[in-house]
Design a protein around this motif. Structure first.
Motif, short mmCIF file in Angstrom:
data_model
loop_
_atom_site.label_atom_id
_atom_site.label_comp_id
_atom_site.label_asym_id
_atom_site.label_seq_id
_atom_site.Cartn_x
_atom_site.Cartn_y
_atom_site.Cartn_z
N GLU A 3 0.83 -1.19 0.00
CA GLU A 3 0.00 0.00 0.00
C GLU A 3 0.87 1.24 0.00
N PRO A 41 -8.65 2.10 -7.22
CA PRO A 41 -9.70 2.41 -6.23
C PRO A 41 -9.11 3.34 -5.17
N ASN A 42 -9.94 4.13 -4.57
CA ASN A 42 -9.59 5.12 -3.54
C ASN A 42 -8.74 6.23 -4.09
N LYS A 45 -10.43 9.66 -3.51
CA LYS A 45 -10.27 10.22 -2.16
C LYS A 45 -8.90 10.84 -2.02
N LYS A 46 -7.96 10.15 -2.53
CA LYS A 46 -6.60 10.66 -2.42
C LYS A 46 -6.44 11.91 -3.30
#
Length: 815
Positions: A3, A41-42, A45-46
């Motif tokens: 991650e 994905p995400n 948001k980032k």
């Protein structure tokens, strides 16, 4: 770890996206933002977190910027507040000034609007003027075109059309009126073409009607010029020529001076009235039509039409009227029309270029010349009047000279004149045949009496006769009769008439001399000779007249040399020239004399036959009457009177030639009469219809023959030598002696011997006569068989008959 690594990979990507959003156009933000959602994905948001952090950084920078410029802003606000009052004042002043300006500018605005409007109008006027200046020449030219057409100045109108089309119309082609004008030009051209062609047709009709006037004027001018030249030439010939007859030359020169003076006076009178073809004909329609068709580029069509129409007119002009040969005016009208036609064509040839050419006119002339010659040959053959033929010749000469002056070849016309000359001579010969016949009819056939010297001079002025004896004392007589000087004068008149035709034929004096002599020979050998022969054979012409005719022909023959001198004086050609033709008077008049002599003998013999037909013998008479027959004595008395007339006819003329001529004729006539009488008497004895002759008839016949012999021995005509005239009856004499003496033994014994006493007695003749006497003896002596003498005589006759038949048979076998 994973991650963490993944987070490290997305941060630079988000920064790149933010940089694109800040730097790119708003329209391109959509695809950039879409890439945020397409990632891991995400990531959204980032990205939002990253975006918030970026916004906070920008806010901090803006705050820093504002803190840095805040004092300046405050100062500016303070300055603005300070000038606010002034700005208010200025605003009021500006507003007031603006109001005042607005109030003051209202009139200016109105004037300015007027000025603008005037400027616009001025600009429009200027534009209109410019356009009108461009159109006015076109309109003026078009107006000029209409005026030219109305004034029939068609060639100028076509040139104006050409200028309009090439120069003026292109300048105003955008205007509708220009197109209307352009549309009218083709029709206008066709109208001009038709009008000019109509004028040409009127012109052709006009010159067809006035061709005779044109030709008459041209021929008159040519004739005046020719007459002037001919008179001058004749004067020169008269002054420098060598003529032997001065009187004739002086008369001729005086005539020439009179004619020349008349010609000069005539030319002086007409000098101001000399007309040319231009004065008689208006050629402007031809020029206009030619120029118009040339301008239209259709010159070939015009040329073909003109030539075609003129050829048609030529054929009409060349076709003569059926009565053209009846009068000279008919020929004159025919020639003047032809001359007028070709004078017009010659003028067209020289004043136009290409409408007619020399080759065309020559071709047209050759065609016309062939037709003219054919017409003249056909119609001149009907001319029986030499004066008409002569006038025709003069017309042809003037016609030829006129056209030759315009450059046309006329040699064939002069060749035709030689053919017409022969016809002219024939008509002259016929005319003079009538003149000669009238002269012979009116002649009294007796010598011309002269009672004084004046009468003598009158006769010798007409006829060249020389005899010194006639000049000594009067009254006397010329040997010839009145017809001789008249014939001589008429022969000279014939020569003059023949000379008239030879003039103006452009022939040398030698050729003219030859023509005159040949025509004169024809007059002598054909006409005069024929008239003399016809005169001699006429029943009413007696023996005395025939003798006079012989005398006349002798003097006419002698006058031929004077006729030759007469021709020489006219032509100035010496008779000694090698090729000079001689006059045939000798043979002509010699033949006439022989014919007259023969006619004398014939008429005399006919008269003898008439007397012999009166004989009425009784062929069965026993004895003769003891005297000659009455008819024979009448015949002898007639012959004596006739021969006495012959020998004593010239007693008052006292001319040796006349006496010799009449004596010779009398001798020949006397011999011929005696021979014919002897032959007639012999034929009477031997006539087949006469079956019986008695001895008494033979004795009577012998008495008649004795009278004939006495007549012959009496010398009825002087000049016979010895018994020449008696020999005419020798055949009869020996035959009758044989029968009268009955000397048959001598005849039969001496037959065929040159010294025979009966040499001229033919056995056949003796046999014929003896048989007739034998038959008579048988019928008249029925009882002769009972008398011894008669029986012996009959036996002798039979014996002689047998012997004569033997001689006749022997003669026929030898033949």
């Amino acid at each position: 770890m994973a991650e963490g690594g993944e987070a490290l990979g997305t941060v630079p990507e988000h920064e790149r996206i933010l940089q694109e959003i800040e730097s790119t156009d708003t329209a391109c933000v959509g695809p950039t933002l879409r890439s945020v959602y397409d990632d891991q994905p995400n990531a959204h948001k980032k990205f939002m977190e990253k975006l918030d952090a970026c916004i906070r950084n920008h806010d901090k920078e803006i705050e820093k910027m504002c803190n840095f410029h805040h004092q300046g802003f405050v100062d500016a606000i303070t300055e603005l507040l300070k000038v606010r009052a002034d700005a208010e004042k200025l605003k009021v002043q500006v507003t007031d000034t603006n109001r005042r300006f607005q109030d003051a500018g209202k009139e200016v605005i109105v004037q300015t609007e007027d000025i603008i409007r005037c400027r616009i109008q001025q600009r429009n006027i200027t534009t209109v003027v410019e356009k009108l200046q461009l159109c006015l020449p076109v309109l003026e030219m078009y107006s000029k075109l209409k005026e030219q057409v109305s004034m029939k100045r068609y060639y100028s109108a076509l040139k104006t059309m050409e200028q309009l089309e090439n120069v003026y119309f292109p300048r105003v082609s955008q205007y509708r009126f220009c197109q209307l004008m352009i549309d009218t030009l083709p029709k206008l051209r066709e109208d001009i073409k038709e009008i000019s062609m109509s004028d040409l047709k009127d012109f052709l009709e006009s010159i067809r009607k006035h061709s005779d006037k044109i030709g008459e004027t041209a021929m008159k001018q040519a004739q005046q010029q020719k007459s002037f030249s001919v008179i001058l030439q004749k004067q020169n010939n008269a002054r420098f020529g060598k003529n032997t007859h001065v009187d004739n030359d002086s008369i001729l020169e005086e005539k020439n001076d009179i004619v020349l003076k008349h010609v000069l006076e005539e030319e002086a009178e007409n000098e101001e009235e000399v007309l040319t073809v231009q004065d008689l004909v208006d050629f402007s329609p031809v020029y206009r039509c030619l120029h118009i068709y040339s301008a239209l580029g259709d010159e070939e069509t015009f040329e073909n039409y003109y030539r075609k129409q003129r050829k048609k007119q030529a054929r009409l002009v060349l076709q003569p009227q059926s009565s053209v040969h009846e009068t000279v005016d008919g020929y004159r009208r025919y020639f003047t029309q032809i001359v007028g036609f070709f004078v017009v064509e010659d003028h067209i040839l020289h004043v136009t270029q290409g409408l007619v050419t020399r080759a065309y006119t020559d071709e047209l002339w050759n065609m016309a010349l062939s037709k003219i010659i054919a017409v003249l040959r056909a119609h001149s053959s009907y001319c029986t009047d030499p004066d008409l033929v002569l006038e025709l010749k003069n017309l042809i000469v003037i016609f030829a000279d006129t056209l030759q002056g315009y450059g046309f070849q006329v040699n064939r016309l002069f060749d035709l004149l030689f053919e017409i000359r022969d016809q002219y001579n024939e008509t002259l010969l016929k005319k003079w045949a009538g003149i000669f016949r009238d002269i012979f009819e009116e002649d009294n056939y007796s010598p011309i009496p002269i009672g004084s010297e004046e009468e003598y001079k009158v006769v010798i002025s007409k006829f060249p006769f020389q005899d010194p004896d006639l000049e000594k004392s009067f009254p006397k007589k010329f040997p010839m009769s009145q017809s001789v000087p008249l014939i001589y004068i008429q022969v000279k008149e014939f020569i003059y008439a023949s000379l008239k035709f030879s003039e103006s034929l452009h022939r040398s004096s030698t050729e003219i001399d030859d023509m005159l002599r040949k025509s004169t020979n024809l007059l002598l050998t054909r006409i005069l000779s024929s008239c003399l022969l016809n005169l001699i054979r006429k029943p009413h012409i007696g023996l005395t007249e025939l003798v006079q005719i012989i005398i006349n022909t002798t003097h006419l023959e002698q006058a031929c040399k004077y006729l030759e001198d007469f021709i020489t004086n006219i032509t100035n050609i010496s008779q000694e020239t090698a090729h000079t033709t001689r006059l045939y008077g000798l043979s002509t008049f010699k033949d006439a004399r022989h014919a007259a002599e023969g006619e004398i003998y014939t008429k005399l013999n006919q008269k003898i036959d008439e007397f012999v037909q009166l004989a009425d013998y009784d062929w069965t008479m026993a004895e003769s009457d003891g005297r000659a027959s009455g008819y024979l004595m009448d015949l002898i008395n007639f012959l004596r009177s006739i021969f006495q007339v012959f020998t004593h006819l010239p007693t008052k003329a006292n001319t040796n030639d006349y006496a010799a001529m009449s004596g010779k004729v009398a001798q020949t006539a006397c011999m011929s009469a005696c021979q014919h009488l002897s032959t007639s008497l012999m034929q009477m004895l031997l006539d087949s219809e006469l079956k019986q002759i008695s001895m008494g008839a033979v004795q009577q016949f012998n008495l008649d023959v004795i009278q004939c012999e006495l007549f012959a021995s009496s010398e009825p005509v002087p000049g016979f030598q010895g018994d020449t005239l008696q020999l005419a009856f020798i055949d009869l004499r020996q035959l009758l002696d044989l029968f009268m003496v009955w000397d048959w033994s001598t005849y039969l014994a001496d037959y065929g011997q040159p010294a025979s006493k009966y040499l001229r007695v033919n056995p056949h003749t003796a046999l014929t006569l003896l048989e007739k006497m034998k038959d008579t003896s048988k019928k008249n002596n029925i009882f002769a068989q009972f008398r011894k003498n008669d029986r012996d005589r009959q036996k002798l006759i039979e014996t002689v008959v047998k012997q004569l038949r033997g001689l006749v048979t022997g003669m026929s076998q030898h033949m």
